[in-house]
Design a protein around this motif. Structure first.
Motif, mmCIF file in Angstrom:
data_model
loop_
_atom_site.group_PDB
_atom_site.id
_atom_site.type_symbol
_atom_site.label_atom_id
_atom_site.label_comp_id
_atom_site.label_asym_id
_atom_site.label_seq_id
_atom_site.Cartn_x
_atom_site.Cartn_y
_atom_site.Cartn_z
ATOM 1 N N LEU A 172 0.749 -1.150 -0.039
ATOM 2 C CA LEU A 172 0.078 -0.052 0.030
ATOM 3 C C LEU A 172 0.831 1.108 0.040
ATOM 4 C CD1 LEU A 172 -2.645 1.513 -0.057
ATOM 5 C CD2 LEU A 172 -2.804 1.005 2.425
ATOM 6 N N ASP A 173 1.809 1.298 0.783
ATOM 7 C CA ASP A 173 2.619 2.272 0.751
ATOM 8 C C ASP A 173 3.588 2.649 -0.537
ATOM 9 O OD1 ASP A 173 2.176 3.304 3.431
ATOM 10 O OD2 ASP A 173 3.657 2.372 4.357
ATOM 11 N N TYR A 174 3.956 1.454 -0.985
ATOM 12 C CA TYR A 174 4.546 1.508 -2.396
ATOM 13 C C TYR A 174 3.739 2.312 -3.394
ATOM 14 C CZ TYR A 174 6.127 -0.614 -6.735
ATOM 15 O OH TYR A 174 6.391 -0.696 -8.328
ATOM 16 N N LEU A 175 2.375 1.677 -3.335
ATOM 17 C CA LEU A 175 1.346 2.432 -4.354
ATOM 18 C C LEU A 175 1.183 3.988 -4.029
ATOM 19 C CD1 LEU A 175 -0.952 -0.434 -4.924
ATOM 20 C CD2 LEU A 175 0.674 0.296 -6.490
ATOM 21 N N ARG A 176 1.029 4.340 -2.764
ATOM 22 C CA ARG A 176 0.782 5.562 -2.442
ATOM 23 C C ARG A 176 2.007 6.393 -2.871
ATOM 24 N NH1 ARG A 176 -0.325 4.096 3.834
ATOM 25 N NH2 ARG A 176 -2.674 3.926 3.922
ATOM 26 N N ASP A 177 3.000 6.090 -2.704
ATOM 27 C CA ASP A 177 4.223 6.974 -2.965
ATOM 28 C C ASP A 177 4.237 6.899 -4.708
ATOM 29 O OD1 ASP A 177 5.263 7.166 -0.499
ATOM 30 O OD2 ASP A 177 6.654 5.622 -0.672
ATOM 31 N N SER A 178 3.749 5.976 -5.435
ATOM 32 C CA SER A 178 3.664 6.082 -6.700
ATOM 33 C C SER A 178 3.091 7.055 -7.306
ATOM 34 C CB SER A 178 3.356 4.727 -7.180
ATOM 35 O OG SER A 178 4.606 3.626 -7.173
ATOM 36 N N ILE A 179 1.458 7.108 -6.849
ATOM 37 C CA ILE A 179 0.457 7.989 -7.259
ATOM 38 C C ILE A 179 0.819 9.574 -7.042
ATOM 39 C CG2 ILE A 179 -0.990 7.666 -5.669
ATOM 40 C CD1 ILE A 179 -3.396 7.995 -7.951
ATOM 41 N N ALA A 180 1.602 9.581 -5.551
ATOM 42 C CA ALA A 180 1.892 10.937 -5.389
ATOM 43 C C ALA A 180 2.932 11.604 -6.184
ATOM 44 C CB ALA A 180 2.104 10.830 -3.912
ATOM 45 N N ALA A 181 3.884 10.595 -6.480
ATOM 46 C CA ALA A 181 5.035 11.180 -7.189
ATOM 47 C C ALA A 181 4.576 11.486 -8.667
ATOM 48 C CB ALA A 181 5.970 10.102 -7.465
ATOM 49 N N LYS A 182 3.513 10.903 -9.300
ATOM 50 C CA LYS A 182 2.999 11.210 -10.495
ATOM 51 C C LYS A 182 2.573 12.440 -10.648
ATOM 52 C CE LYS A 182 3.683 7.539 -12.976
ATOM 53 N NZ LYS A 182 4.528 7.607 -14.407
ATOM 54 N N VAL A 183 1.676 12.927 -9.417
ATOM 55 C CA VAL A 183 0.984 14.235 -9.361
ATOM 56 C C VAL A 183 2.026 15.240 -9.009
ATOM 57 C CG1 VAL A 183 -0.909 15.332 -8.382
ATOM 58 C CG2 VAL A 183 -1.093 13.033 -8.846
ATOM 59 N N ALA A 184 2.776 15.207 -8.222
ATOM 60 C CA ALA A 184 3.611 16.085 -7.519
ATOM 61 C C ALA A 184 4.304 17.011 -8.423
ATOM 62 C CB ALA A 184 4.787 15.551 -6.761
ATOM 63 N N ASP A 185 4.793 16.709 -9.610
ATOM 64 C CA ASP A 185 5.596 17.637 -10.376
ATOM 65 C C ASP A 185 5.060 17.719 -11.680
ATOM 66 O OD1 ASP A 185 6.409 15.110 -11.393
ATOM 67 O OD2 ASP A 185 8.542 15.195 -11.453
ATOM 68 N N ALA A 186 3.733 17.403 -11.698
ATOM 69 C CA ALA A 186 3.064 17.358 -13.019
ATOM 70 C C ALA A 186 2.544 18.705 -13.493
ATOM 71 C CB ALA A 186 1.779 16.682 -12.996
ATOM 72 N N PRO A 187 2.848 19.413 -14.709
ATOM 73 C CA PRO A 187 2.695 20.655 -15.034
ATOM 74 C C PRO A 187 1.271 21.103 -14.987
ATOM 75 C CG PRO A 187 2.671 19.484 -17.068
ATOM 76 C CD PRO A 187 3.101 18.417 -15.969
ATOM 77 N N GLU A 188 1.182 22.417 -14.704
ATOM 78 C CA GLU A 188 -0.049 23.268 -14.715
ATOM 79 C C GLU A 188 -0.244 23.672 -16.307
ATOM 80 O OE1 GLU A 188 -2.631 23.825 -12.867
ATOM 81 O OE2 GLU A 188 -1.877 23.430 -10.796
ATOM 82 N N PRO A 189 -1.641 23.675 -16.630
ATOM 83 C CA PRO A 189 -2.822 23.566 -16.094
ATOM 84 C C PRO A 189 -3.016 21.865 -16.295
ATOM 85 C CG PRO A 189 -3.208 24.533 -18.215
ATOM 86 C CD PRO A 189 -1.834 24.336 -18.267
ATOM 87 N N GLN A 190 -2.352 21.240 -17.241
ATOM 88 C CA GLN A 190 -2.670 19.938 -17.587
ATOM 89 C C GLN A 190 -2.778 18.900 -16.283
ATOM 90 O OE1 GLN A 190 0.151 21.624 -18.568
ATOM 91 N NE2 GLN A 190 0.608 21.122 -20.794
ATOM 92 N N VAL A 191 -2.262 19.113 -15.090
ATOM 93 C CA VAL A 191 -2.370 18.137 -13.804
ATOM 94 C C VAL A 191 -3.943 17.989 -13.640
ATOM 95 C CG1 VAL A 191 -1.935 19.945 -12.223
ATOM 96 C CG2 VAL A 191 -1.416 17.582 -11.834
ATOM 97 N N ARG A 192 -4.778 19.370 -13.822
ATOM 98 C CA ARG A 192 -6.171 19.430 -13.586
ATOM 99 C C ARG A 192 -6.952 19.200 -14.644
ATOM 100 N NH1 ARG A 192 -6.699 23.046 -10.261
ATOM 101 N NH2 ARG A 192 -4.466 23.499 -9.622
ATOM 102 N N THR A 193 -6.374 18.991 -16.126
ATOM 103 C CA THR A 193 -7.032 18.815 -17.428
ATOM 104 C C THR A 193 -7.513 17.543 -17.544
ATOM 105 O OG1 THR A 193 -5.885 21.050 -18.021
ATOM 106 C CG2 THR A 193 -7.236 19.705 -19.681
ATOM 107 N N ALA A 194 -8.868 17.290 -18.037
ATOM 108 C CA ALA A 194 -9.244 15.896 -18.215
ATOM 109 C C ALA A 194 -8.581 15.413 -19.470
ATOM 110 C CB ALA A 194 -10.798 16.042 -18.494
#
Length: 166
Positions: free
Chosen positions: A30-52
């Motif tokens: 669970l912690d492995y997956l939690r870290d994986s998804i947080a890393a995918k979001v953490a440095d994603a560019p705006e505005p694409q991080v919130r764009t469908a």
């Protein structure tokens, strides 16, 4: 579509080698997956991080906002009255805000789990009178839920800027 030269490859992190107990294995994954998804979001560019990224409207911030709500509901007993709304991040929230909120909720959930010695016992809930799943079920469900949405995040992130890997 990003070109091959724009692709960013993260170092692929292998699944965890956790302790030999059932609880250690479940929590490690669970912690492995939690870290994986947080890393995918953490440095994603705006505005694409919130764009469908797909016709359903799914976006990276929405996925992490949803998982924050699921963690809170399952492990902390927080009430959710509108599950579809949990897939929408507040427009004022930055990626850093959403990641910080997720990590704080995960930290609170882990504190609850630290006090759970029996995987067959119900998850402690701050709202008495509400049925609670077993700790084992809650961990297995969160692994499934987080893994599913981490896969969605992998695809969305690759569509945004070509970043791949865990």
């Amino acid at each position: 579509m990003p070109t091959a030269s724009r692709r960013t490859r993260r170092r692929d992190t292998p699944p965890p080698r956790t302790g030999s107990s059932e609880a250690a294995v479940l929590r490690g994954f669970l912690d492995y997956l939690r870290d994986s998804i947080a890393a995918k979001v953490a440095d994603a560019p705006e505005p694409q991080v919130r764009t469908a990224g797909v016709p359903s409207g799914t976006n990276l911030l929405g996925l992490l906002t949803h998982l924050t709500c699921v963690e809170g509901a399952i492990f902390l007993g927080e009430a959710v009255t509108d599950w579809p709304a949990t897939f929408r991040a507040d427009p004022a929230d930055s990626a850093a805000d959403v990641v910080a909120r997720y990590r704080a909720t995960v930290g609170r959930a882990n504190t609850v789990l630290d006090g759970c010695a029996d995987l067959g016992a119900p998850v402690p809930r701050p709202r008495p009178g509400r049925p609670a799943p077993s700790v084992r079920w809650a961990l297995a469900h969160m692994i499934e839920e987080t893994g599913r949405h981490a896969g969605h995040a992998d695809i969305l992130r690759e569509l945004i800027d070509g970043a791949v890997g865990r």
